[in-house]
Design a protein around this motif. Structure first.
Motif, mmCIF file in Angstrom:
data_model
loop_
_atom_site.group_PDB
_atom_site.id
_atom_site.type_symbol
_atom_site.label_atom_id
_atom_site.label_comp_id
_atom_site.label_asym_id
_atom_site.label_seq_id
_atom_site.Cartn_x
_atom_site.Cartn_y
_atom_site.Cartn_z
ATOM 1 N N ILE A 213 5.530 -26.037 92.890
ATOM 2 C CA ILE A 213 6.066 -24.881 93.759
ATOM 3 C C ILE A 213 5.405 -24.822 95.120
ATOM 4 O O ILE A 213 6.101 -25.387 96.044
ATOM 5 C CB ILE A 213 5.727 -23.459 93.224
ATOM 6 C CG1 ILE A 213 6.762 -23.211 91.874
ATOM 7 C CG2 ILE A 213 6.168 -22.595 94.234
ATOM 8 C CD1 ILE A 213 6.335 -21.854 91.352
ATOM 9 N N SER A 214 4.069 -25.228 95.172
ATOM 10 C CA SER A 214 3.670 -25.430 96.468
ATOM 11 C C SER A 214 3.880 -26.926 97.186
ATOM 12 O O SER A 214 4.107 -26.889 98.290
ATOM 13 C CB SER A 214 1.962 -25.522 96.176
ATOM 14 O OG SER A 214 1.365 -24.197 95.825
ATOM 15 N N ALA A 215 4.113 -27.822 96.346
ATOM 16 C CA ALA A 215 4.440 -29.100 96.819
ATOM 17 C C ALA A 215 5.630 -29.117 97.266
ATOM 18 O O ALA A 215 6.100 -29.724 98.416
ATOM 19 C CB ALA A 215 4.247 -30.097 95.626
ATOM 20 N N ILE A 216 6.828 -28.440 96.538
ATOM 21 C CA ILE A 216 8.111 -28.300 97.154
ATOM 22 C C ILE A 216 8.060 -27.478 98.577
ATOM 23 O O ILE A 216 8.726 -27.967 99.565
ATOM 24 C CB ILE A 216 8.942 -27.522 96.269
ATOM 25 C CG1 ILE A 216 9.171 -28.213 95.069
ATOM 26 C CG2 ILE A 216 10.369 -26.964 96.747
ATOM 27 C CD1 ILE A 216 9.819 -27.422 93.855
ATOM 28 N N ARG A 217 7.377 -26.465 98.700
ATOM 29 C CA ARG A 217 7.305 -25.588 100.029
ATOM 30 C C ARG A 217 6.672 -26.759 101.046
ATOM 31 O O ARG A 217 7.016 -26.476 102.090
ATOM 32 C CB ARG A 217 6.299 -24.488 99.752
ATOM 33 C CG ARG A 217 7.055 -23.437 98.810
ATOM 34 C CD ARG A 217 8.327 -23.057 99.285
ATOM 35 N NE ARG A 217 7.935 -21.702 100.225
ATOM 36 C CZ ARG A 217 8.634 -21.766 101.327
ATOM 37 N NH1 ARG A 217 9.652 -22.728 101.901
ATOM 38 N NH2 ARG A 217 8.537 -20.807 102.279
#
Length: 343
Positions: A213-217
């Motif tokens: 999730i953090s990487a997508i953001r």
């Protein structure tokens, strides 16, 4: 990811696993096994069509899907797509987890279909049946071709996954979002590590998905999170939901969708067998909850809505209620199922 040293090309078609009669209906080419995937068989097929038109009666928020795989090594006990394996003369249980059909030519077929004058560039959903970023994708790499075909034709698309392999394609997805509307969602409904290993044994850990999730953001994309399905008496406590939603918010999620477990068709028997082995004290509760069919009763849904609403608001994850697909079958004979979401 698969080891490229494995001699895939030397493997023969002749695998007597009981699957071939059904698979012959979908362009069967050969069956492949690998030491990296003990107990698993990948059945390579040549599909005639890549775009699947969802029946209008399904009332889904999109009309087309693409599924590069059938069956899923994630082996989620509750997976709604399990009954679709029966169309191939495979069972919905261990066969669904270990006999994965791979549409090796799906990107080429998709490009051809998207060039048709009749194609109106409607949104295409990826990951509505089985996960497009399950482990086999590390070898077969179907998604880059699918993404490039969609973006290159001006077709919007969405992705739903539990698979951290999506990181590999983040640059490609971000580039696509500059050309067409793109939405990305991660499924994360079980925050407890022990329960995760029981109920979703083939998936990346909760912590790994939070990192995704953090990487997508960080790649400049919005990331919705599907906190679904909520499992009665297992993941529906205030403590579990509050902790999980807090972790999801801290990872940078744009919003969440929350809904309870439904048990459709043969998935019900597979899930209940697992529940009887691992949590026998809950069998009676589940029998009462699902005594009238596949869906949770209205009073349970009302309870869950009331429980979740303040938690979602507290963590800044509130979104307008909407309908979300929970199944996108590949044939009209397999009716799609839709579940109203809470958020």
């Amino acid at each position: 990811m698969f080891d490229e040293g494995v001699r895939w090309d030397g493997q023969a078609v002749g695998v007597d696993d009981g699957a071939l009669p059904g698979l012959q209906r979908v362009g069967f080419v050969r069956s492949v096994r690998s030491p990296q995937f003990e107990g698993m068989t990948f059945h390579e097929v040549l599909c005639k069509s890549a775009l699947n038109k969802v029946p209008a009666a399904s009332a889904l928020p999109f009309r087309f899907t693409v599924n590069g795989y059938r069956g899923c090594s994630h082996a989620c006990r509750y997976c709604f797509a399990r009954p679709t394996h029966e169309y191939l003369d495979l069972d919905c249980g261990s066969d669904f987890d270990t006999q994965v059909v791979v549409k090796t030519n799906v990107a080429d077929v998709l490009r051809r279909e998207l060039r048709r004058p009749s194609w109106t560039r409607e949104t295409v959903a990826l990951g509505t049946n089985t996960d497009p970023y399950q482990r086999a994708e590390g070898r077969y790499a179907l998604m880059p071709g699918i993404i490039e075909a969609l973006a290159g034709s001006g077709t919007p698309f969405s992705i739903l996954t539990k698979g951290t392999l999506l990181r590999r394609d983040l640059g490609l997805i971000a580039d696509a979002s500059d050309r067409v509307p793109v939405s990305v969602a991660v499924s994360l409904a079980v925050g407890d590590d022990d329960l995760h290993r029981e109920v979703e044994p083939g998936t990346p850990s909760p912590q790994a998905r939070l990192g995704l999730i953090s990487a997508i953001r960080e790649a400049g994309l919005e990331c919705h999170v599907m906190v679904a399905p909520v499992l009665p008496h297992l993941t529906d406590s205030v403590e579990h939901l509050d902790t999980l939603l807090g972790r999801i918010a801290a990872a940078g999620a744009s919003g969440v969708t929350v809904f309870g477990l439904h048990l459709r068709g043969s998935t019900r028997g597979w899930f209940m067998d697992w529940l009887g082995r691992t949590h026998p004290g809950l069998v009676g509760d589940y029998q009462r909850l699902y005594r009238r069919g596949a869906y949770l009763p209205a009073d349970y849904r009302d309870m869950l809505r009331a429980r979740v609403a303040p938690l979602v608001a507290r963590h800044g994850l509130a979104r307008q209620a909407r309908m979300v697909p929970v199944a996108a079958p590949e044939t009209a004979a397999e009716p799609a199922v839709v579940q109203p979401t809470l958020f």
